[in-house]
Design a protein around this motif. Structure first.
Motif, PDB file in Angstrom:
ATOM      1  N   ASN B  99       0.829  -1.221   0.000  1.00 57.51           N
ATOM      2  CA  ASN B  99       0.000   0.000   0.000  1.00 57.51           C
ATOM      3  C   ASN B  99       0.855   1.259   0.000  1.00 57.51           C
ATOM      4  O   ASN B  99       0.466   2.294  -0.555  1.00 57.51           O
ATOM      5  N   VAL B 100       2.031   1.165   0.622  1.00 58.08           N
ATOM      6  CA  VAL B 100       2.921   2.329   0.655  1.00 58.08           C
ATOM      7  C   VAL B 100       3.338   2.690  -0.769  1.00 58.08           C
ATOM      8  O   VAL B 100       3.293   3.861  -1.178  1.00 58.08           O
ATOM      9  N   ARG B 129      11.946   7.001  12.685  1.00 55.28           N
ATOM     10  CA  ARG B 129      11.159   7.083  13.905  1.00 55.28           C
ATOM     11  C   ARG B 129      10.473   5.760  14.259  1.00 55.28           C
ATOM     12  O   ARG B 129       9.711   5.708  15.205  1.00 55.28           O
ATOM     13  N   GLU B 130      10.751   4.715  13.532  1.00 54.23           N
ATOM     14  CA  GLU B 130      10.187   3.387  13.796  1.00 54.23           C
ATOM     15  C   GLU B 130       8.667   3.456  14.012  1.00 54.23           C
ATOM     16  O   GLU B 130       8.113   2.815  14.911  1.00 54.23           O
ATOM     17  N   GLU B 131       7.998   4.235  13.147  1.00 52.13           N
ATOM     18  CA  GLU B 131       6.541   4.348  13.243  1.00 52.13           C
ATOM     19  C   GLU B 131       5.885   3.416  12.244  1.00 52.13           C
ATOM     20  O   GLU B 131       6.512   2.929  11.302  1.00 52.13           O
ATOM     21  N   ASP B 132       4.606   3.200  12.437  1.00 59.12           N
ATOM     22  CA  ASP B 132       3.843   2.349  11.526  1.00 59.12           C
ATOM     23  C   ASP B 132       3.623   3.053  10.181  1.00 59.12           C
ATOM     24  O   ASP B 132       3.422   4.274  10.132  1.00 59.12           O
ATOM     25  N   ILE B 133       3.656   2.273   9.103  1.00 63.04           N
ATOM     26  CA  ILE B 133       3.222   2.840   7.813  1.00 63.04           C
ATOM     27  C   ILE B 133       2.258   1.905   7.094  1.00 63.04           C
ATOM     28  O   ILE B 133       2.110   1.970   5.889  1.00 63.04           O
ATOM     29  N   THR B 134       1.591   1.042   7.859  1.00 65.11           N
ATOM     30  CA  THR B 134       0.639   0.134   7.219  1.00 65.11           C
ATOM     31  C   THR B 134      -0.804   0.587   7.385  1.00 65.11           C
ATOM     32  O   THR B 134      -1.623   0.373   6.509  1.00 65.11           O
TER      33      THR B 134
END
Lengths: 230, 225
Positions: B99-100, B129-134
């Protein structure tokens, strides 16, 4: 006026196997930079097949598209660096079947006994395999390379007779293990000792970064200092 | 200088690939030093790896360990805030998805002026930043941070599964494969009517050479971050 002592040379260990094409490129660049950087270059012949086995790695060109790319990449780099590189006519046989065990042990024997010849012998072996498409496994091949490197014939023959001695085998194995202990998984493996700490680099394409970490300046591949004469 | 003189450089990239971030930042900086027309081409690394029979580089433990160190050193050298992830292999398999790349493809189609800033924001989320991208909320936050207006963001997120967007991502990926790609980043410099393909973010000396330009180092003074 006070005299400042010259800063101590930083040791850079270059672990290599003459079977590895990218390694020849890295080797020539390192040799050129011996004159430019305040380093003490230590050539360390090791056994790449052993490194692959211990690290559970494989030679890089198993993927067809990658293999095709590497052929072009090597040619482009060699052209820019002024290293007379040519792939052997039978790459599979030369790189994956015939191997480099005898060559590696011979380089080790020279390193142990007369290391002033190590750089040129290394170069002559690279020229055999990657310029003239010649064998590097037979005693006659190793002798020919040794003599081209300037090693007196009787000394070369004597060293050749020792390559199956336990002392030589052990030293070769120890050098390979030293590289593995630094985290090696391929060739070349370059270890720059900075402020008492070993910094490991893999490949022949980290020189600018290495310069930065050594506090030195990167001047590119320095083709004008090319030593590999054909 | 006339635009027609500019040499086209295509950067095929996937935000799952940290080395692609290096190539991206370097090429963005070199737009002001080299006579180039940089074209950002988001593609699917997973598809390229599958098609070519390649495998992810992190399969060998010693190599994965070295890559972590290498990336931190390069991040420092290039002044890119890469911070890695605690479990990179797991996260690349489970916390990044197609999706990205579909979102980036949709941006390429509908509002390409935002492609650079959204690409950067996604890398910052995933590799800095080890954040979600899903999650959709994560993609929305990234688009907003990248300066994409709210209504445009909603429209982009609504079309991620459209056939046109999927087809475009597939086409871009196929184009990279036709250039001989097997990994990321894949850089294609068009010089004298010929494409010159380079893999990785460590061939800038060669790229400079083929362009008839000079490598001027990391240009950290031009860092966007």
């Amino acid at each position: 006026t006070s005299k400042m002592a010259a800063p101590a040379r930083k040791t850079v260990e270059f672990f290599y196997d003459v079977l590895s094409p990218y390694t020849w490129l890295g080797f020539e660049i390192m040799c050129r930079y011996q004159q430019k950087w305040n380093i003490d270059l230590k050539l360390r012949p090791f056994y790449l097949a052993g490194v692959f086995k211990s690290s559970d790695n494989r030679p890089p060109a198993m993927v067809p598209a990658k293999s095709q790319y590497m052929g072009r990449d090597l040619w482009r780099l060699a052209d820019m660096y002024k290293v007379p590189f040519k792939l052997p006519s039978n790459v599979i046989e030369v790189l994956f079947i015939k191997g480099s065990l005898n060559a590696g042990r011979f380089l080790t024997a020279v390193d142990m006994n007369c290391d002033q010849y190590l750089e040129e012998l290394t170069r002559q072996l690279f020229l055999r395999i990657f310029y003239r498409d010649e064998d590097i496994t037979e005693p006659a091949s190793l002798l020919s390379a040794a003599m081209k490197a300037g090693i007196p014939e009787d000394l070369a023959k004597q060293l050749l007779s020792t390559i199956k001695d336990q002392t030589v085998k052990d030293r070769f194995q120890q050098t390979t293990q030293a590289a593995l202990d630094y985290g090696a998984f391929g060739a070349p493996t370059i270890v720059a000792h900075v402020d008492g700490k070993p910094k490991m680099f893999f490949g022949s394409d980290r020189f600018e970064l290495m310069a930065h970490m050594l506090g030195e300046k990167w001047h590119g591949p320095l083709p004008e200092l090319a030593k590999a004469k054909i | 200088m006339a635009d027609a003189d500019k040499k086209v450089i295509e950067l095929f990239y996937d935000t799952i690939s940290p080395y692609s971030w290096i190539a991206f930042e370097v090429l963005c900086r070199y737009r002001s030093r080299w006579n180039i027309d940089l074209r950002l081409r988001p593609f699917s690394l997973a598809a390229v790896v599958t098609e070519t029979g390649n495998s992810p580089p992190g399969r060998v433990p010693a190599k994965l360990k070295w890559m972590g160190k290498d990336l931190m050193r390069q991040a420092y050298f290039y002044k890119i805030p890469f911070r890695g992830r605690k479990d990179p292999n797991n996260d690349m398999a489970n916390k990044h998805n197609i999706n990205v790349m579909l979102l980036l493809t949709a941006v390429t189609m509908d509002c390409p002026q935002h492609l650079e800033s959204l690409t950067r924001e996604l890398w910052l989320r995933f590799w800095s930043r080890e954040e979600d991208i899903t999650q959709p909320a994560s993609l929305e936050a990234a688009a907003t941070a990248a300066g994409i207006p709210a209504d445009q963001t909603a429209a982009l997120l609504a079309k991620l599964q459209d056939e046109t967007v999927k087809a475009r991502l597939t086409e871009t990926t196929q184009e990279a494969l036709r250039h001989g790609a097997f990994g990321a980043p894949t850089i294609v410099a068009h010089v004298g009517g010929k494409p010159h393909m380079y893999w990785g973010s460590d061939r800038f000396l060669l790229i400079a050479d083929v362009l008839g330009e000079e490598w001027q180092g990391p240009l950290t003074e031009l860092a966007h971050l």
